[in-house]
Design an enzyme around this catalytic site. Structure first.
Site, short mmCIF file in Angstrom:
data_model
loop_
_atom_site.label_atom_id
_atom_site.label_comp_id
_atom_site.label_asym_id
_atom_site.label_seq_id
_atom_site.Cartn_x
_atom_site.Cartn_y
_atom_site.Cartn_z
N ASP A 180 -1.01 -34.33 14.81
CA ASP A 180 -1.84 -35.48 14.33
C ASP A 180 -1.35 -36.67 13.48
O ASP A 180 -0.13 -36.31 13.04
CB ASP A 180 -3.15 -34.80 13.48
CG ASP A 180 -3.77 -33.87 14.42
OD1 ASP A 180 -4.04 -34.07 15.68
OD2 ASP A 180 -4.66 -33.07 13.87
N GLU A 213 1.39 -29.49 17.63
CA GLU A 213 0.46 -28.94 16.45
C GLU A 213 -0.81 -28.10 17.05
O GLU A 213 -1.05 -27.12 16.73
CB GLU A 213 0.01 -29.93 15.65
CG GLU A 213 -1.01 -29.63 14.49
CD GLU A 213 -1.28 -30.65 13.42
OE1 GLU A 213 -0.86 -31.66 13.68
OE2 GLU A 213 -2.17 -30.21 12.59
N TYR A 273 0.75 -1.18 -0.10
CA TYR A 273 0.01 0.02 -0.06
C TYR A 273 0.93 1.31 -0.10
O TYR A 273 0.40 2.25 -0.48
CB TYR A 273 -0.99 0.08 1.00
CG TYR A 273 -2.13 -1.03 1.05
CD1 TYR A 273 -3.00 -0.73 -0.10
CD2 TYR A 273 -2.52 -1.88 2.01
CE1 TYR A 273 -4.15 -1.61 -0.09
CE2 TYR A 273 -3.36 -2.76 1.73
CZ TYR A 273 -4.27 -2.59 0.59
OH TYR A 273 -5.30 -3.41 0.61
#
Lengths: 362, 362
Positions: A247, A195, A97
């Site tokens: 996991d 995690e 920007y």
């Protein structure tokens, strides 16, 4: 300016000086960067991380397009160099920007992809990192809990924080640039990267960090650069074993992979971010079988991901081949929190002590 | 057990006792809960929040399905009551997995949706909250930075933390249950809730919290319950004006809406989570025009969302009608960080001071 900031600023100004010299010698200015396509990224078998290959691309002022790229690079260097001088920082999105305020329309970025890519170019060519330029990510947000005392250099002065005694249950928030941290003292035997938030909270509630002198680093899914960097520093500077607990599915193996071996996207930063010595705790497909964990069936995209991991140089070890083939065989996956099917203390009383002993960490 | 924990436990046991009494009176046990379809959720014009209507559904042991639901409720009550007794906590996902260890197969949850819904039922029927039961969310992770000193009751004892002097640049991490916090002292004039991490970091870097005695609460997109709860407490207990600063698009107006008016999903908790006095700073469509901000075009789904907000009872004010109609007219949206097109200090030197003065906060 700190020495690091002065160094980073000089590395940037050297780049600009190089264009100047090329002009002065009557040449066409250009900048050479490693080609960043997948085919030019190699797995370094010695260092166990991703690195760029030998092919390079040249951004040259010979074409209008190339000249514009160099123009934008010079404006960005000017901005970053002033930012370092003034000890300010900004986000990648702000840079995009901000370019709207530059006096020359041709120097403005036409998309955020373009400014992001330029910063990556500058990282690669200067050998400094985005953090060295004081560019912040949009979000960081991971936390640490454990027997570690550190000093963070903030804009408001130094803060000495013990990551158990001086923080609430949420833990110590890792700053965007963890190189502002100095490790003071610790009573830790290893770092455990976790995690999910649910499991991180379970370990903290059960006092696992206290009982086992563990520094618990919350990965929050695919870890941010700041999280990977501090993990590497815990390993390198404090000589702590690093283990990763996720996991039990192919996406989580990739989380481990990005901690341990780096990612293709940040191959130029592997030596700064990756911890090749990091070891995988689980959930292993073998755990699913041995502990009879609740499972979900593998989806098609899980199966594809596992198959592509079988081809991935990072997973070419006996361990991963066995585990991935076992998973394709049983066609099941399990979450970390499925260990709760054996009770809320099973993970801290049984699973982690057993696994970490097996791995030689305890 | 703390008084709160004893209360929550008794509210749960009362439910179980009610089934017992129904049995003893020779009746069929049942539990009545408000119907939770969209058509039974009303906007309370007086309190300015969402509440349930008059319609109720009955879970009765007359059918096998209903009997099973009550059975699961009783097992969950047993578990939660023990959890409170032992001062433990757990996540919704752990509860789901944990049910696999229950002795009766029929009491086990068949999906996480089922256990999540049961906890919501128990919240509604008991009048307590999930936090009162010590159920944690999977992720929280938002932070606070500002002139506020608080005491957090952690499992490891009390921690007194000043949210500027005792934290790093990352700020103070809001715990999963912010009702473990007691506000000690503050030097704050208002609370400023910020959607994006990039803007939160900008305000902290520029010392906005210091210069304007602002407590900066990072919303992190759609805010977690813990973030909305602490925001409400900052308002109610410290008597601080609350203002919300987001991107200028319909999804961000919904973020404001969920801080101010609550959400349909948690209509039973509006009085615990919503801050109807919260005011919207921007980015307003009017700002996009007045400050000539860099924009993106509205997508079809943006337009649909704006149109549905025009129908939404929460946005039936002169302000919102004007702004939404203006946005549909200019067909543009802007991000918070687009203020950087005027320079990195524009937001703290100009935009926020102007807007907050206009709003009567400064």
């Amino acid at each position: 300016m700190s020495t690091d900031d002065t160094d980073a600023r000089e590395q940037l100004l050297d780049l600009a000086a190089q264009f100047y010299d090329q002009f002065e010698a009557g040449g066409v200015p250009s900048m050479e960067v490693p080609t960043r396509t997948k085919s030019n990224i190699e797995y370094d078998e010695d260092k166990n991380v991703w690195v760029y290959g030998d092919r390079t691309s040249t951004r040259s002022a010979k074409s209008v397009r190339g000249a514009q790229k160099l123009l934008k690079a010079v404006y960005a260097i000017e901005f970053l160099s002033r930012q370092l001088e003034e000890d300010r920082s900004s986000t990648l999105r702000e840079l995009y920007y901000l370019s709207e305020s530059w006096d020359l329309d041709e120097a403005q970025f036409s998309s955020q992809d373009e400014s992001n890519q330029l910063i990556e170019d500058l990282e690669i060519v200067s050998g400094a990192t985005r953090e060295d330029f004081h560019m912040r990510p949009e979000e960081s947000g991971a936390t640490i809990m454990g027997p570690l005392e550190l000093r963070e250099q903030t804009r408001r002065g130094e803060r000495e924080i013990h990551c158990q005694k001086d923080v609430g249950e949420g833990g110590y928030q890792i700053p965007n640039n963890p190189d502002t941290i100095e490790f003071l003292d610790n009573d830790a035997d290893f770092a455990l990267c976790v995690e999910t938030g649910g499991m991180r909270d379970r370990l903290v509630e059960n006092g696992f960090d206290d009982d086992y002198n563990a520094i618990i680093v919350h990965l929050k899914g695919q870890p941010a650069r700041a999280t990977r960097r501090i993990t590497k520093r815990l390993h390198d500077e404090l000589d702590l074993p690093v283990v990763v607990f996720t996991d039990g599915d192919p996406w989580s193996y990739r989380i481990y992979g990005s901690v341990a071996y780096g990612s293709i996207k940040s191959a130029h930063l592997s030596e700064y971010l990756a911890t090749p010595e990091a070891d995988f705790v689980g959930i292993r497909p073998q755990d699913i079988v041995e502990y009879d964990l609740p499972t979900d069936p593998l989806s098609d995209s899980d199966i594809n991901a596992l198959e592509s991991e079988l081809e991935d140089p990072r997973y070419q070890t006996e361990f991963w081949k066995e585990q991935i083939e076992l998973q394709l065989d049983i066609e099941k996956k399990s979450e970390q929190q499925s260990l709760a099917s054996r009770g809320l203390d099973f993970v801290t009383d049984t699973y982690l002590p057993e696994r970490l002993t097996e791995m030689g960490v305890l």
